[in-house]
Design an enzyme around this catalytic site. Structure first.
Site, PDB file in Angstrom:
ATOM      1  N   LYS A 113      -5.457 -33.185  -2.244  1.00 32.31           N
ATOM      2  CA  LYS A 113      -5.944 -31.818  -2.049  1.00 32.31           C
ATOM      3  C   LYS A 113      -6.383 -31.603  -0.612  1.00 32.31           C
ATOM      4  O   LYS A 113      -6.168 -30.530  -0.055  1.00 32.31           O
ATOM      5  CB  LYS A 113      -7.109 -31.527  -2.994  1.00 32.31           C
ATOM      6  CG  LYS A 113      -6.670 -31.290  -4.419  1.00 32.31           C
ATOM      7  CD  LYS A 113      -7.795 -30.675  -5.225  1.00 32.31           C
ATOM      8  CE  LYS A 113      -7.383 -30.481  -6.666  1.00 32.31           C
ATOM      9  NZ  LYS A 113      -8.501 -30.115  -7.527  1.00 32.31           N
ATOM     10  N   LYS A 193       3.718 -34.264 -11.066  1.00 32.75           N
ATOM     11  CA  LYS A 193       3.180 -33.770 -12.335  1.00 32.75           C
ATOM     12  C   LYS A 193       3.181 -32.232 -12.360  1.00 32.75           C
ATOM     13  O   LYS A 193       3.105 -31.584 -11.312  1.00 32.75           O
ATOM     14  CB  LYS A 193       1.767 -34.320 -12.571  1.00 32.75           C
ATOM     15  CG  LYS A 193       0.748 -33.801 -11.626  1.00 32.75           C
ATOM     16  CD  LYS A 193      -0.675 -34.159 -12.036  1.00 32.75           C
ATOM     17  CE  LYS A 193      -1.586 -33.468 -11.042  1.00 32.75           C
ATOM     18  NZ  LYS A 193      -2.959 -33.488 -11.247  1.00 32.75           N
ATOM     19  N   LYS A 196      -1.256 -26.683 -12.084  1.00 28.41           N
ATOM     20  CA  LYS A 196      -1.644 -25.272 -12.011  1.00 28.41           C
ATOM     21  C   LYS A 196      -1.429 -24.721 -10.608  1.00 28.41           C
ATOM     22  O   LYS A 196      -1.197 -23.540 -10.428  1.00 28.41           O
ATOM     23  CB  LYS A 196      -3.137 -25.122 -12.314  1.00 28.41           C
ATOM     24  CG  LYS A 196      -3.570 -25.497 -13.701  1.00 28.41           C
ATOM     25  CD  LYS A 196      -5.010 -24.989 -13.918  1.00 28.41           C
ATOM     26  CE  LYS A 196      -5.727 -25.763 -14.991  1.00 28.41           C
ATOM     27  NZ  LYS A 196      -6.691 -26.717 -14.474  1.00 28.41           N
TER      28      LYS A 196
HETATM   29  P1  TYM Z   1      -7.753 -29.968 -14.765  1.00 27.49           P
HETATM   30  O1  TYM Z   1      -8.382 -28.637 -14.896  1.00 27.49           O
HETATM   31  O2  TYM Z   1      -6.852 -30.225 -13.606  1.00 27.49           O
HETATM   32  O3  TYM Z   1      -6.896 -30.322 -16.053  1.00 27.49           O
HETATM   33  C1  TYM Z   1      -7.442 -30.265 -17.359  1.00 27.49           C
HETATM   34  C2  TYM Z   1      -6.909 -31.432 -18.173  1.00 27.49           C
HETATM   35  O4  TYM Z   1      -5.483 -31.426 -18.215  1.00 27.49           O
HETATM   36  C3  TYM Z   1      -4.973 -32.691 -17.835  1.00 27.49           C
HETATM   37  N1  TYM Z   1      -3.698 -32.486 -17.119  1.00 27.49           N
HETATM   38  C4  TYM Z   1      -2.526 -32.993 -17.490  1.00 27.49           C
HETATM   39  N2  TYM Z   1      -2.172 -33.800 -18.521  1.00 27.49           N
HETATM   40  C5  TYM Z   1      -0.865 -34.129 -18.620  1.00 27.49           C
HETATM   41  N3  TYM Z   1       0.093 -33.724 -17.761  1.00 27.49           N
HETATM   42  C6  TYM Z   1      -0.201 -32.932 -16.715  1.00 27.49           C
HETATM   43  N4  TYM Z   1       0.742 -32.520 -15.877  1.00 27.49           N
HETATM   44  C7  TYM Z   1      -1.574 -32.528 -16.542  1.00 27.49           C
HETATM   45  N5  TYM Z   1      -2.213 -31.760 -15.626  1.00 27.49           N
HETATM   46  C8  TYM Z   1      -3.513 -31.744 -15.989  1.00 27.49           C
HETATM   47  C9  TYM Z   1      -6.032 -33.277 -16.923  1.00 27.49           C
HETATM   48  O5  TYM Z   1      -5.946 -34.691 -16.876  1.00 27.49           O
HETATM   49  C10 TYM Z   1      -7.305 -32.798 -17.573  1.00 27.49           C
HETATM   50  O6  TYM Z   1      -7.707 -33.665 -18.603  1.00 27.49           O
HETATM   51  N6  TYM Z   1     -11.327 -32.914 -12.905  1.00 27.49           N
HETATM   52  C11 TYM Z   1     -10.856 -32.285 -14.132  1.00 27.49           C
HETATM   53  C12 TYM Z   1     -11.865 -31.339 -14.765  1.00 27.49           C
HETATM   54  C13 TYM Z   1     -13.196 -31.955 -15.076  1.00 27.49           C
HETATM   55  C14 TYM Z   1     -13.453 -32.891 -16.109  1.00 27.49           C
HETATM   56  C15 TYM Z   1     -14.868 -33.138 -16.065  1.00 27.49           C
HETATM   57  C16 TYM Z   1     -12.655 -33.553 -17.051  1.00 27.49           C
HETATM   58  C17 TYM Z   1     -14.381 -31.676 -14.484  1.00 27.49           C
HETATM   59  N7  TYM Z   1     -15.393 -32.372 -15.067  1.00 27.49           N
HETATM   60  C18 TYM Z   1     -15.472 -34.022 -16.940  1.00 27.49           C
HETATM   61  C19 TYM Z   1     -13.271 -34.442 -17.928  1.00 27.49           C
HETATM   62  C20 TYM Z   1     -14.670 -34.687 -17.877  1.00 27.49           C
HETATM   63  C21 TYM Z   1      -9.628 -31.447 -13.790  1.00 27.49           C
HETATM   64  O7  TYM Z   1      -9.423 -31.057 -12.684  1.00 27.49           O
HETATM   65  O8  TYM Z   1      -8.880 -31.116 -14.844  1.00 27.49           O
END
Ligand code: TYM
Length: 326
Positions: A113, A193, A196
């Site tokens: 990022k 991957k 978003k």
């Molecule tokens: P975020 O918002 O990017 O994504 C949410 C969840 O989706 C999963 N994910 C995927 N799984 C499979 N294939 C993909 N292409 C893919 N893209 C995203 C992510 O692994 C995630 O589980 N840092 C985290 C948000 C967060 C969080 C937390 C998660 C903040 N605090 C505490 C767990 C516990 C994030 O950016 O997720």
């Protein structure tokens, strides 16, 4: 024995896609049957990259709606916006004082990022806030996709370091990462991957996409040379990615898919993949349309009130450990 606690979060950046669903959110829903679940729309994380203040409230609201439509059940689980529970930010600050800058500099998501967006302190501290989210409620397990594994390792390291220095306070949380679907790849580039923030909308399928869009995106998905439908990530990443999607939406095993579609060419298989995704998303889309916006706001505020109350004695214990309260 008390039920174990599950915590997870998602950034409300507008475009919840099937990667999020297959990698993490379907587990959020399933785990509610057995665990004490706490789910958070992590708006403080989202603002580490620029968001438009005029549209951000709507994005946040929409993310909450998608979660409710998928089956996050506010009568069983807590659901709220992170910024409405100030203990998250307070614990993040305390944990930052024991986080090593060397380790934070090695976080691959930060490096990615920071390359794209330019760095800022919030982006650098992002994984510490994530650790605080999880540790605040003493979570035992965290359902996430593969890309969050390194952040979970940091969370465990911070918990261990805190416990060693100040006394046993935090359990070490375990990630829950599915065997298939943990890393759904971009439809336009199966080496990356699904994301978003990918500038190309054709690279992903959103939960709320209509049937024509889904058909087009699957049809145009980049596939490998040759026409054989075979599960082989090394030789056929594009087809293997579609096979995982199809398998997760229909329950078919990879062997079964090979038997049914192996020699039939990509076109026939892609048609079936699109139909499976359309059918799998339809109930969520219906539930989404049936939600009342004022009721969603009310549910999220109620969730935040309960979360604040639940977090406060836990956070007070942390303050005592570090000498900020007696
Ligand atoms: P975020 O918002 O990017 O994504 C949410 C969840 O989706 C999963 N994910 C995927 N799984 C499979 N294939 C993909 N292409 C893919 N893209 C995203 C992510 O692994 C995630 O589980 N840092 C985290 C948000 C967060 C969080 C937390 C998660 C903040 N605090 C505490 C767990 C516990 C994030 O950016 O997720």
């Amino acid at each position: 024995m008390a039920r174990q606690t599950v915590f997870s979060g998602i950034q409300p950046t507008g475009n919840i896609h099937i990667g999020n669903y297959l990698g993490a959110l379907r587990n959020w829903v399933a785990l509610q049957a057995e665990y004490d679940c706490i789910y958070c729309v992590v708006d403080l994380h989202a603002i580490t990259v620029p968001q438009d203040p005029a549209t951000f409230p709507a994005d946040r609201h929409d993310a909450a709606k998608v979660l409710l439509a998928m089956g996050v059940d506010p009568t069983r689980s807590l659901l709220y916006y992170q910024s409405r529970v100030p203990q998250h930010a307070e614990l993040s600050w305390i944990l930052s004082t024991i986080a090593s800058t060397g380790q934070l500099s090695r976080m691959t998501q930060f490096k990615d990022k920071a390359d794209k967006a330019g760095s800022n302190l919030g982006l650098y501290a992002y994984p510490v806030l994530m650790a605080a989210d999880i540790l605040l409620f003493r979570a035992d397990a965290v359902p996430v996709g593969e890309d969050q594994k390194q952040h979970l390792e940091l969370t465990r390291d911070l918990a261990e370091r805190f416990n060693a220095r100040f006394g046993p306070e935090f359990p070490l949380p375990e990630p829950i990462i599915p065997k298939t679907g943990a890393r759904i790849m971009s439809l336009q580039d199966p080496a990356n991957k699904m994301s978003k923030s990918d500038p190309d909308p054709e690279s992903r399928i959103l939960i709320l996409d209509d049937a024509a869009t889904i058909q087009r995106r699957v049809k145009r998905a980049v596939t490998d040379s040759g026409g054989e439908v075979r599960y082989d990530w090394a030789a056929k990443p594009g087809i293997s990615n579609l096979m995982e999607m199809y398998g997760l939406f229909t329950g078919a095993s990879m062997d079964q898919i090979e038997a049914d579609f192996g020699g039939g060419g990509y076109g026939r298989f892609k048609g079936a993949v699109a139909e499976a995704i359309i059918a799998g998303l339809a109930p969520m889309q219906q539930a989404y349309r049936a939600l009342d916006d004022a009721e969603v706001d009310r549910l999220l505020e109620e969730g935040a009130a309960v979360a604040r109350e639940r977090a406060e004695p836990l956070q007070q214990a942390v303050r005592r450990r570090v000498g900020l309260a007696v």
